[in-house]
Motif scaffolding. Structure first.
Motif, PDB file in Angstrom:
ATOM      1  N   LEU A  28       0.830  -1.202   0.000  1.00  0.00           N
ATOM      2  CA  LEU A  28       0.000   0.000   0.000  1.00  0.00           C
ATOM      3  C   LEU A  28       0.872   1.262   0.000  1.00  0.00           C
ATOM      4  O   LEU A  28       0.429   2.332   0.396  1.00  0.00           O
ATOM      5  N   ASN A  29       2.106   1.139  -0.449  1.00  0.00           N
ATOM      6  CA  ASN A  29       3.021   2.281  -0.496  1.00  0.00           C
ATOM      7  C   ASN A  29       2.451   3.412  -1.352  1.00  0.00           C
ATOM      8  O   ASN A  29       1.756   3.163  -2.338  1.00  0.00           O
ATOM      9  N   GLY A  30       2.771   4.651  -0.980  1.00  0.00           N
ATOM     10  CA  GLY A  30       2.456   5.800  -1.814  1.00  0.00           C
ATOM     11  C   GLY A  30       0.991   6.141  -1.925  1.00  0.00           C
ATOM     12  O   GLY A  30       0.531   6.564  -2.976  1.00  0.00           O
ATOM     13  N   ASN A  31       0.251   5.968  -0.844  1.00  0.00           N
ATOM     14  CA  ASN A  31      -1.154   6.360  -0.826  1.00  0.00           C
ATOM     15  C   ASN A  31      -1.349   7.491   0.183  1.00  0.00           C
ATOM     16  O   ASN A  31      -0.391   8.197   0.505  1.00  0.00           O
ATOM     17  N   LYS A  32      -2.552   7.665   0.686  1.00  0.00           N
ATOM     18  CA  LYS A  32      -2.851   8.751   1.627  1.00  0.00           C
ATOM     19  C   LYS A  32      -3.504   8.229   2.903  1.00  0.00           C
ATOM     20  O   LYS A  32      -4.329   8.897   3.511  1.00  0.00           O
ATOM     21  N   ILE A  33      -3.124   7.032   3.294  1.00  0.00           N
ATOM     22  CA  ILE A  33      -3.679   6.396   4.487  1.00  0.00           C
ATOM     23  C   ILE A  33      -3.120   7.095   5.719  1.00  0.00           C
ATOM     24  O   ILE A  33      -1.918   7.354   5.813  1.00  0.00           O
ATOM     25  N   LYS A  34      -4.004   7.411   6.698  1.00  0.00           N
ATOM     26  CA  LYS A  34      -3.613   8.190   7.869  1.00  0.00           C
ATOM     27  C   LYS A  34      -3.508   7.374   9.150  1.00  0.00           C
ATOM     28  O   LYS A  34      -2.791   7.760  10.057  1.00  0.00           O
ATOM     29  N   VAL A  35      -4.251   6.279   9.252  1.00  0.00           N
ATOM     30  CA  VAL A  35      -4.334   5.530  10.508  1.00  0.00           C
ATOM     31  C   VAL A  35      -4.282   4.025  10.224  1.00  0.00           C
ATOM     32  O   VAL A  35      -4.846   3.560   9.243  1.00  0.00           O
ATOM     33  N   ILE A  36      -3.611   3.303  11.103  1.00  0.00           N
ATOM     34  CA  ILE A  36      -3.720   1.846  11.125  1.00  0.00           C
ATOM     35  C   ILE A  36      -4.444   1.524  12.416  1.00  0.00           C
ATOM     36  O   ILE A  36      -3.933   1.793  13.504  1.00  0.00           O
ATOM     37  N   ASP A  37      -5.655   0.973  12.303  1.00  0.00           N
ATOM     38  CA  ASP A  37      -6.399   0.626  13.516  1.00  0.00           C
ATOM     39  C   ASP A  37      -6.540  -0.884  13.629  1.00  0.00           C
ATOM     40  O   ASP A  37      -6.213  -1.624  12.713  1.00  0.00           O
ATOM     41  N   ASN A  38      -7.030  -1.332  14.779  1.00  0.00           N
ATOM     42  CA  ASN A  38      -7.034  -2.769  15.047  1.00  0.00           C
ATOM     43  C   ASN A  38      -8.122  -3.545  14.312  1.00  0.00           C
ATOM     44  O   ASN A  38      -8.234  -4.741  14.485  1.00  0.00           O
ATOM     45  N   SER A  39      -8.892  -2.898  13.473  1.00  0.00           N
ATOM     46  CA  SER A  39      -9.917  -3.627  12.729  1.00  0.00           C
ATOM     47  C   SER A  39      -9.521  -3.921  11.288  1.00  0.00           C
ATOM     48  O   SER A  39     -10.169  -4.703  10.627  1.00  0.00           O
ATOM     49  N   ILE A  40      -8.444  -3.333  10.812  1.00  0.00           N
ATOM     50  CA  ILE A  40      -8.174  -3.462   9.383  1.00  0.00           C
ATOM     51  C   ILE A  40      -7.366  -4.690   9.001  1.00  0.00           C
ATOM     52  O   ILE A  40      -7.445  -5.147   7.873  1.00  0.00           O
ATOM     53  N   LEU A  41      -6.606  -5.230   9.902  1.00  0.00           N
ATOM     54  CA  LEU A  41      -5.731  -6.340   9.529  1.00  0.00           C
ATOM     55  C   LEU A  41      -6.122  -7.677  10.147  1.00  0.00           C
ATOM     56  O   LEU A  41      -5.440  -8.669   9.943  1.00  0.00           O
ATOM     57  N   TYR A  42      -7.230  -7.737  10.871  1.00  0.00           N
ATOM     58  CA  TYR A  42      -7.536  -8.950  11.616  1.00  0.00           C
ATOM     59  C   TYR A  42      -7.823 -10.163  10.745  1.00  0.00           C
ATOM     60  O   TYR A  42      -7.745 -11.291  11.205  1.00  0.00           O
ATOM     61  N   THR A  43      -8.126  -9.984   9.474  1.00  0.00           N
ATOM     62  CA  THR A  43      -8.351 -11.129   8.584  1.00  0.00           C
ATOM     63  C   THR A  43      -7.092 -11.545   7.839  1.00  0.00           C
ATOM     64  O   THR A  43      -7.098 -12.509   7.097  1.00  0.00           O
ATOM     65  N   MET A  44      -5.999 -10.834   8.042  1.00  0.00           N
ATOM     66  CA  MET A  44      -4.751 -11.089   7.317  1.00  0.00           C
ATOM     67  C   MET A  44      -3.836 -12.022   8.110  1.00  0.00           C
ATOM     68  O   MET A  44      -2.678 -11.717   8.361  1.00  0.00           O
ATOM     69  N   ILE A  45      -4.311 -13.161   8.478  1.00  0.00           N
ATOM     70  CA  ILE A  45      -3.587 -14.059   9.363  1.00  0.00           C
ATOM     71  C   ILE A  45      -2.249 -14.499   8.793  1.00  0.00           C
ATOM     72  O   ILE A  45      -1.280 -14.645   9.515  1.00  0.00           O
ATOM     73  N   ILE A  46      -2.145 -14.709   7.480  1.00  0.00           N
ATOM     74  CA  ILE A  46      -0.884 -15.191   6.907  1.00  0.00           C
ATOM     75  C   ILE A  46      -0.067 -14.088   6.234  1.00  0.00           C
ATOM     76  O   ILE A  46       0.880 -14.378   5.510  1.00  0.00           O
ATOM     77  N   LEU A  47      -0.391 -12.848   6.471  1.00  0.00           N
ATOM     78  CA  LEU A  47       0.377 -11.746   5.900  1.00  0.00           C
ATOM     79  C   LEU A  47       1.823 -11.809   6.405  1.00  0.00           C
ATOM     80  O   LEU A  47       2.066 -11.874   7.605  1.00  0.00           O
ATOM     81  N   VAL A  48       2.785 -11.810   5.476  1.00  0.00           N
ATOM     82  CA  VAL A  48       4.192 -11.924   5.818  1.00  0.00           C
ATOM     83  C   VAL A  48       4.931 -10.617   5.566  1.00  0.00           C
ATOM     84  O   VAL A  48       5.813 -10.244   6.324  1.00  0.00           O
TER      85      VAL A  48
END
Length: 108
Positions: A28-48
């Motif tokens: 997600l490099n080079g976008n305009k994302i401002k916050v990482i919250d605890n709801s956005i990655l909970y389905t990414m169990i195998i993200l390396v």
């Protein structure tokens, strides 16, 4: 692998949450994302490998990386981070590479 780099995203793509897509690399490099919250990655169990540099991230909520314990590479460079707590990365037990360069970190 999903590459959404250099778009105009201001928030995490909700389609990735809703569909429980199996992803090992997310760029997600080079976008305009401002916050990482605890709801956005909970389905990414195998993200390396999570690349989210060159955004506008100023805040990472505690617990954001709670369910993704397989991350070995995390690139948060070129953002607006100022303060990180002791719990920010505590759930990343196999993390090998963390890039926090070119932020505005005052408290670590």
């Amino acid at each position: 692998v999903i590459n959404l780099a250099n778009n105009n995203l201001s928030e995490y793509p909700k389609i990735l949450i809703k569909n429980n897509i199996i992803i090992s690399v997310l760029n997600l490099n080079g976008n305009k994302i401002k916050v990482i919250d605890n709801s956005i990655l909970y389905t990414m169990i195998i993200l390396v490998d999570f690349k989210i540099s060159n955004n506008l991230i100023s805040f990472i909520e505690d617990g954001s990386f709670q369910n993704i314990g397989f991350i070995t590479k995390l690139d948060l460079s070129l953002n607006c981070l100022k303060n990180l707590t002791s719990n920010t990365f505590s759930d990343l037990q196999v993390l090998e590479y963390l890039n926090l360069s070119h932020n505005q970190i005052e408290i670590l």
